[in-house]
Design an enzyme around this catalytic site. Sequence first.
Site, PDB file in Angstrom:
ATOM      1  N   GLU A 167       0.822  -1.209   0.000  1.00 26.37           N
ATOM      2  CA  GLU A 167       0.000   0.000   0.000  1.00 26.37           C
ATOM      3  C   GLU A 167       0.855   1.258   0.000  1.00 26.37           C
ATOM      4  O   GLU A 167       0.531   2.243  -0.661  1.00 26.37           O
ATOM      5  CB  GLU A 167      -0.939  -0.002   1.210  1.00 26.37           C
ATOM      6  CG  GLU A 167      -2.087  -0.977   1.105  1.00 26.37           C
ATOM      7  CD  GLU A 167      -3.016  -0.666  -0.061  1.00 26.37           C
ATOM      8  OE1 GLU A 167      -3.236   0.530  -0.344  1.00 26.37           O
ATOM      9  OE2 GLU A 167      -3.511  -1.615  -0.695  1.00 26.37           O
TER      10      GLU A 167
ATOM     11  N   CYS B 237     -12.331   2.406 -15.152  1.00 28.09           N
ATOM     12  CA  CYS B 237     -12.689   3.824 -14.963  1.00 28.09           C
ATOM     13  C   CYS B 237     -11.409   4.653 -14.902  1.00 28.09           C
ATOM     14  O   CYS B 237     -11.107   5.318 -13.911  1.00 28.09           O
ATOM     15  CB  CYS B 237     -13.513   3.984 -13.684  1.00 28.09           C
ATOM     16  SG  CYS B 237     -14.312   5.601 -13.521  1.00 28.09           S
TER      17      CYS B 237
ATOM     18  N   CYS C  49     -17.904  -1.496 -17.730  1.00 29.48           N
ATOM     19  CA  CYS C  49     -18.088  -1.179 -16.312  1.00 29.48           C
ATOM     20  C   CYS C  49     -19.364  -1.794 -15.752  1.00 29.48           C
ATOM     21  O   CYS C  49     -20.449  -1.621 -16.334  1.00 29.48           O
ATOM     22  CB  CYS C  49     -18.120   0.339 -16.120  1.00 29.48           C
ATOM     23  SG  CYS C  49     -18.352   0.829 -14.387  1.00 29.48           S
TER      24      CYS C  49
END
Length: 387
Positions: A65, A220, A230
């Site tokens: 992360e 996106c 999507c």
Amino acid sequence: TVLHDYAPATATATPSMNVPPVNQGITQLTMDAFAKALLAWFDVHGRSNLPWQHPRTPYRVWLSEVMLQQTQVRTVIPYFERFVLALPDLAELASAPQDRVLALWSGLGYYSRARNLQRCAQLCVEQHHGKLPDSIEQLAALPGIGRSTAAAILAQAHGQSHAILDGNVRRVLARFHGVHGWTGSSAVQGALWKLAESHTPLERVADYTQAIMDLGAMVCTRSKPRCGECPLRSACTALREGLTAILPQPKPTRKIPTRTTTMLIARDPDGRVLLERRPPTGIWARLWSLPQDIDPAATPPRLVLPGVVGEDELRTLPQLTHTFSHFRLLITPIVLDVDRRAAQVSDDPDLAWFSADELAELGLPAPVRKLLANLAEESNPCVPSTA
């Protein structure tokens, strides 16, 4: 699976900031549908074989992360694999020499992330029994983590239901709900946090967290979004109102200034290069770099090389431009070959000569590593550079 019968919050198509009421038209059923559609898409198209997912330990998730902050997955993967091979757990990271940590990070940029990573590990050893805390308040208080990163760690490593709001998630939510304004502003960010929380499920949180990040990264996207693929397209405000090229609105632009500097590549008869360690604060803090003059007004430029520069010939190389987030740096590299007498520098721990083999173990700024690699190729055109 495509989301149906969703009543999104209203928004106008005006360029001014328009933060919609968060729960307007949203019911528990439709919130579940949002997550359900995302998870169904993830089960077919999501990324489920990333190296930090197997095994998915708190340390590996945390490291990934932090590396993924402002950096794409494909760039992070080889750095992550090399990092965990060298420093496989939190205790190893906490006790490693800082030069080793910065060397493993070298090339990823935003080096404060690496320094914060090690400081965080040291605090965990000192205050949390050598483990990352599993409380979002304690985790978010550690250096370099923050609310969204803490939530992502707890969601993926412990299955706790916490909303995240990284750049990909902001883009998905801003388009889906038609949220105008720069997503970094406090007002827009506050609205997006509430929307993120409203959609985060209580089950399969790790998969949902990965799913919404993957949707932003793979479908996106910032430019040329693949709206036809999507799972949320039937209820997306931006798609319905023709705003996908407008939302999310970018940060107000400002001219990026250009700074100039001269970097000295001093080489001794053994082919070693002189480096100096950067100060503890500022750009490239505590990394080893080439001696440089950052004062463009100096005449002639001051080369920070006490007792070394003599009558030797200086050779100027082509300029190199390196772009930071807030300024552009124009570097003029100058090569100086010194004799053994001049190569004797004073006893200074922040000024030293390094061989080509030693350079690989140092934390070097990306443009410095590039300059040295280019010079090595020039000196040995038939031998690939290993820098």
